[in-house]
Design a protein around this motif. Structure first.
Motif, PDB file in Angstrom:
ATOM      1  N   ILE A 109       0.839  -1.204   0.000  1.00 48.13           N
ATOM      2  CA  ILE A 109       0.000   0.000   0.000  1.00 48.13           C
ATOM      3  C   ILE A 109       0.873   1.253   0.000  1.00 48.13           C
ATOM      4  O   ILE A 109       0.620   2.227  -0.726  1.00 48.13           O
ATOM      5  CB  ILE A 109      -0.948  -0.021   1.211  1.00 48.13           C
ATOM      6  N   THR A 110       1.940   1.252   0.814  1.00 48.12           N
ATOM      7  CA  THR A 110       2.832   2.407   0.884  1.00 48.12           C
ATOM      8  C   THR A 110       3.515   2.653  -0.456  1.00 48.12           C
ATOM      9  O   THR A 110       3.595   3.794  -0.940  1.00 48.12           O
ATOM     10  CB  THR A 110       3.894   2.183   1.971  1.00 48.12           C
ATOM     11  N   ALA A 112       2.526   1.705  -3.474  1.00 47.20           N
ATOM     12  CA  ALA A 112       1.551   2.146  -4.472  1.00 47.20           C
ATOM     13  C   ALA A 112       1.144   3.601  -4.237  1.00 47.20           C
ATOM     14  O   ALA A 112       0.973   4.369  -5.186  1.00 47.20           O
ATOM     15  CB  ALA A 112       0.326   1.244  -4.442  1.00 47.20           C
ATOM     16  N   THR A 113       1.003   3.995  -2.982  1.00 48.44           N
ATOM     17  CA  THR A 113       0.616   5.372  -2.675  1.00 48.44           C
ATOM     18  C   THR A 113       1.710   6.351  -3.078  1.00 48.44           C
ATOM     19  O   THR A 113       1.428   7.450  -3.560  1.00 48.44           O
ATOM     20  CB  THR A 113       0.314   5.508  -1.175  1.00 48.44           C
ATOM     21  N   GLU A 123      -5.309   6.514 -10.581  1.00 45.49           N
ATOM     22  CA  GLU A 123      -4.939   5.170 -10.156  1.00 45.49           C
ATOM     23  C   GLU A 123      -5.461   4.898  -8.738  1.00 45.49           C
ATOM     24  O   GLU A 123      -5.593   5.803  -7.924  1.00 45.49           O
ATOM     25  CB  GLU A 123      -3.421   4.992 -10.201  1.00 45.49           C
ATOM     26  N   ARG A 124      -5.732   3.618  -8.474  1.00 46.59           N
ATOM     27  CA  ARG A 124      -6.226   3.201  -7.166  1.00 46.59           C
ATOM     28  C   ARG A 124      -5.412   2.018  -6.673  1.00 46.59           C
ATOM     29  O   ARG A 124      -4.789   1.283  -7.443  1.00 46.59           O
ATOM     30  CB  ARG A 124      -7.713   2.810  -7.241  1.00 46.59           C
ATOM     31  N   LEU A 125      -5.436   1.812  -5.358  1.00 45.38           N
ATOM     32  CA  LEU A 125      -4.728   0.677  -4.773  1.00 45.38           C
ATOM     33  C   LEU A 125      -5.419  -0.634  -5.127  1.00 45.38           C
ATOM     34  O   LEU A 125      -4.760  -1.620  -5.445  1.00 45.38           O
ATOM     35  CB  LEU A 125      -4.651   0.833  -3.252  1.00 45.38           C
ATOM     36  N   VAL A 127      -6.891  -3.044  -3.429  1.00 46.34           N
ATOM     37  CA  VAL A 127      -6.415  -4.206  -2.674  1.00 46.34           C
ATOM     38  C   VAL A 127      -7.528  -5.243  -2.584  1.00 46.34           C
ATOM     39  O   VAL A 127      -8.671  -4.923  -2.265  1.00 46.34           O
ATOM     40  CB  VAL A 127      -5.953  -3.784  -1.268  1.00 46.34           C
ATOM     41  N   LYS A 135      -7.476  -4.183   4.357  1.00 50.40           N
ATOM     42  CA  LYS A 135      -8.340  -3.813   3.228  1.00 50.40           C
ATOM     43  C   LYS A 135      -9.157  -2.561   3.561  1.00 50.40           C
ATOM     44  O   LYS A 135      -9.402  -1.718   2.682  1.00 50.40           O
ATOM     45  CB  LYS A 135      -9.276  -4.965   2.881  1.00 50.40           C
ATOM     46  N   ALA A 138      -6.834   0.301   2.919  1.00 52.11           N
ATOM     47  CA  ALA A 138      -6.658   0.524   1.483  1.00 52.11           C
ATOM     48  C   ALA A 138      -7.896   1.174   0.872  1.00 52.11           C
ATOM     49  O   ALA A 138      -7.778   2.083   0.036  1.00 52.11           O
ATOM     50  CB  ALA A 138      -6.352  -0.803   0.791  1.00 52.11           C
ATOM     51  N   ASP A 142      -8.127   4.753  -1.056  1.00 56.14           N
ATOM     52  CA  ASP A 142      -8.747   4.899  -2.381  1.00 56.14           C
ATOM     53  C   ASP A 142      -9.826   5.976  -2.372  1.00 56.14           C
ATOM     54  O   ASP A 142      -9.957   6.752  -3.321  1.00 56.14           O
ATOM     55  CB  ASP A 142      -9.352   3.565  -2.817  1.00 56.14           C
TER      56      ASP A 142
END
Length: 385
Positions: A109-110, A112-113, A123-125, A127, A135, A138, A142
């Motif tokens: 998550i980190t 991707a952010t 763009e979105r995570l 998860v 989740k 995440a 989002d």
């Protein structure tokens, strides 16, 4: 120790400490329970002649039994300590592995952010997995990205609409002034009023340009990246303002190294250098001086430095000059010659190009502005000077 370091390290230490604590308690209970010994059987009642010999034999057997029990306890304690040390090492390794598996979704998550910026807020995570705390985090991120994207789109739409809606009435007012002045024998008051209105319209037009440029730089909304030479932009800005420099009697010292290059928007970087030169001229003393230097570290950084002389400035006020409408001293409430956006536009352009801006009040008086941008080696791309 638990307050510092990474979460994975804290998880590892907590797991190992809990395991070792449980092991120590278990060993202590085992040791206490092993201390409950069977009672010595009652001595027999032999005859008087055999009493002394029987007692000696019993004492010898009891002494041998005590020695054997003591040696057994020592071996048991030593083996327990060795096992505890081995299990301590294993618990650290196992704790590290478990902490890594538990924190792996958070690392994803980190990462991707961090990849998501103003240019790819769509763009979105996304998860996948069970509906657990990870989740939920995440999905919350989002949702935040979705709101940020909507806010950025709304701001960009406003900038686009404002550029049309505000320029139309300005053009209409200019045309009305031209019509009024073009009439035969206009009154002197009409000419004077038209001159003042044109000046104010120029200020509004300049302020509008500043707003639009600031918004564009802050949003990073430019696709015209090319190879730009800072030394060429510095020479162009000084040449363009040569009449103003001469009118104020300023001495210009240049230490411009050739081939100081960076990647970026030519229009934005040119405006950045122009604003620095304009600021150096406008906020300088009569018959003062300006020093413009370009250079770098020969590898990763391209640097532009603009220095001026003048009165001693307060560093606290200088630090705020990168904000919109911030001015020094009495000029902070308003100025006919400045919109208060010059250095804030410079700060936004520098940030949009991945650089840094340093404003320093010189101890001898005046201001030193240093712009550091990522350097670019010359290649096949077109170089804009």
């Amino acid at each position: 120790m638990l307050r510092g370091g990474t979460v994975g390290r804290r998880f590892t230490i907590l797991y190992a400490a809990g395991f070792l604590g449980s092991g120590i308690v278990l060993l202590a209970l085992t040791y206490l329970m092993s201390g409950v010994r069977s009672t010595t059987p009652a001595e027999p009642s032999p005859g008087a002649s055999d009493l002394t010999a029987a007692r000696e034999q019993i004492r010898a057997l009891q002494s041998q039994l005590a020695d054997a029990h003591s040696r057994q306890e020592h071996r048991w304690v030593l083996a327990s300590l060795i096992a505890l040390v081995v299990m301590a090492g294993l618990s650290l390794v196992l704790g590290r592995v478990l902490a890594g598996r538990v924190l792996r979704p958070l690392r994803l998550i980190t990462a991707a952010t961090r990849r998501i910026s103003a240019e790819n807020l769509h763009e979105r995570l996304a998860v996948t997995g069970p509906a657990d705390e990870v989740k939920e985090l995440a999905d919350t991120v989002d949702g935040l990205l979705e709101r940020l994207e909507a806010s950025f789109v709304a701001q960009r739409r406003f900038v686009g609409n404002a550029s049309h809606e505000l320029r139309t009435p300005l053009a209409t007012m200019r045309a009305s002034l031209d019509v009024a002045v073009a009439k035969p024998d206009p009154a002197a008051q009409t000419l004077a009023l038209a001159g003042r209105l044109r000046t104010e319209l120029d200020r509004v037009d300049h302020l509008l340009d500043g707003f639009l440029l600031l918004a564009r730089a802050e949003h990073g909304a430019f696709t015209d990246r090319t190879l730009v030479t800072l030394d060429g932009l510095a020479r162009e800005a000084l040449d363009a303002r040569a009449p103003d420099i001469t009118a104020k009697g300023l001495a210009v010292h240049t230490e411009v190294r050739p081939a100081v290059r960076t990647h970026g928007s030519t229009a934005l970087l040119s405006r950045m250098v122009q604003n620095l030169v304009d600021n150096a001229i406008a906020h300088n003393e009569e018959s003062g001086w300006i020093r413009v230097t370009t250079g770098g570290d020969g590898g990763t950084e391209a640097r532009l430095v603009v220095e001026t002389g003048g009165r001693v400035l307060d560093q606290g006020e200088v630090d705020r000059l990168g904000r919109p409408f911030e001015r020094l001293g009495a000029a902070r409430t308003g100025s006919e010659a400045s919109s208060g956006l010059g250095l804030s536009i410079v700060a936004a352009i520098v940030a949009a190009h991945g650089g840094r801006l340093v404003l320093l009040a010189r101890p001898e008086g005046g201001l030193r502005v240093t712009v550091t941008l990522p350097s670019a080696a010359p290649g096949r791309e077109t170089v804009t000077t």
